[in-house]
Design an enzyme around this catalytic site. Structure first.
Site, short mmCIF file in Angstrom:
data_model
loop_
_atom_site.label_atom_id
_atom_site.label_comp_id
_atom_site.label_asym_id
_atom_site.label_seq_id
_atom_site.Cartn_x
_atom_site.Cartn_y
_atom_site.Cartn_z
N SER A 151 51.70 67.08 11.81
CA SER A 151 51.01 66.38 12.73
C SER A 151 50.95 67.75 13.83
O SER A 151 51.70 68.56 14.14
CB SER A 151 51.84 65.37 13.32
OG SER A 151 51.39 64.92 14.70
N TYR A 164 59.95 61.45 15.73
CA TYR A 164 58.85 61.67 15.02
C TYR A 164 58.50 63.31 15.04
O TYR A 164 58.46 63.83 13.97
CB TYR A 164 57.87 60.87 15.41
CG TYR A 164 56.34 61.17 14.59
CD1 TYR A 164 56.09 60.65 13.31
CD2 TYR A 164 55.05 61.78 15.31
CE1 TYR A 164 55.16 61.16 12.62
CE2 TYR A 164 54.12 61.98 14.35
CZ TYR A 164 53.92 61.71 13.32
OH TYR A 164 52.76 62.04 12.44
#
Ligand SMILES: NC(=O)c1ccc[n+]([C@@H]2O[C@H](COP(=O)([O-])OP(=O)(O)OC[C@H]3O[C@@H](n4cnc5c(N)ncnc54)[C@H](OP(=O)(O)O)[C@@H]3O)[C@@H](O)[C@H]2O)c1
Length: 290
Positions: A151, A164
């Protein structure tokens, strides 16, 4: 039609099957369809066959080479049993796309260790487990491609997404090491860094137990940041853009290592790399904690 079929089967033979984790929705589903449309034999996995039905029905309707398998990537026993079965059935796994993942949402100071560990279990340890399962055959054949879906938050960490981001930073570290280790053996490793894409990511996001505690010192910041983040995700791009990059990596003779996808991912990565750290973190605080 016959010509196309022949081309498809040659492509599949050459590369082995493409194994995609978390193929029931979002980037995994888009990639499964996109690659199958281009002649790759695709095997999509999910924790539930029911959730894979949409992909399988669409593939069947269009006579695309997609099959599905129920697999809990968080289980050693399941991965050790299912992955060799799939490899045997499809003439090997040529490409592993470690795509399954979710976001844990909440201030770092309020997360339990158990919540953080579960985040790492799926986003990091499961990708490693899947890699271990396909690697011996790739090393033996001296070919194969492992693509890990990270990401933009694998390059920079925003508030309340710390768990995350930490998991994606870890995935990038693991991938970077793997890339070098596998370099002499013809096995390629690349990382995809998507920005914001319209998938089930937000509905699958897990909110930490204490994240939205109204008595918490973080409460007004969390509320504001949450609203902005939801609005941004609603404007996210079509995940087929990520699928196109994955296709490009698979086809490339010498793929690069990191592939940011979307403008915000490119700018975010550049900012984190090029701006002085103190300035970067000042700007991050100024724009997010107000
Ligand atoms: N959407 C974005 O803006 C964005 C941005 C950057 C990175 N990403 C990354 O892209 C990847 C795909 O996400 P997506 O956006 O396509 O979201 P998605 O639509 O929610 O798809 C995620 C997939 O991961 C699987 N999954 C979710 N939680 C899991 C768990 N606890 N254990 C095992 N599997 C789990 C799900 O499969 P089953 O439930 O069927 O098992 C699902 O198919 C993820 O790694 C995510 O971090 C997404």
């Amino acid at each position: 039609m016959i010509g196309r079929r022949r081309k498809e089967s040659m492509t599949s033979e050459k590369h082995g099957a493409v194994l995609i984790t978390g193929a029931s929705s979002g980037i995994g589903l888009a990639s499964a369809m996109y690659l199958a449309e281009r002649g790759y034999q695709v095997v999509g996995t999910s924790r539930s066959m029911d959730r894979l039905q949409g992909l399988l029905d669409e593939a069947r309707r269009r006579s695309l080479p997609v099959s599905g398998a129920e697999l809990d990537i968080n289980s050693d026993a399941e991965v050790e049993r299912v992955v060799p079965e799939l490899a045997g059935r499809h003439g090997g796994i040529g490409v592993l796309l470690n795509n399954a993942g979710y976001g844990l949402w909440g201030p770092m100071g309020s997360l339990s260790t158990r919540e953080l560990a579960a985040q790492f279990e799926t986003n990091v340890f499961a990708a490693h487990r899947m890699t271990r399962a396909v690697l011996p055959a790739m090393l033996e054949r001296r070919r194969g491609t492992i693509i890990n879906v990270s990401s933009v938050l694998g390059r920079l960490a925003t508030p309340f997404n710390g768990a995350y981001a930490a998991s994606k930073f870890a995935l990038e570290g693991l991938s970077e090491s793997l890339r070098t280790e596998l370099w002499p053996f013809g096995v390629r490793v690349a990382v995809i860094e998507p920005g914001l894409f319209r998938t089930e990511f937000i509905s699958n996001q897990v909110t930490a137990a204490a994240a939205e505690d109204e008595d918490s010192v973080y409460a007004p910041y969390v509320r504001r940041y949450r609203q902005r983040s939801l609005a941004m995700h609603r404007k996210g791009a079509d995940p087929v853009r990520v699928a196109r990059v994955i296709y490009k990596i698979i086809r490339s003779r010498r793929p690069a290592f990191r592939y940011p996808v979307s403008l915000e991912a490119r700018l975010g990565g550049l900012g984190a790399r090029l701006l002085p750290e103190r300035l970067f973190l000042y700007l991050m605080g100024r724009f997010t904690m107000r």
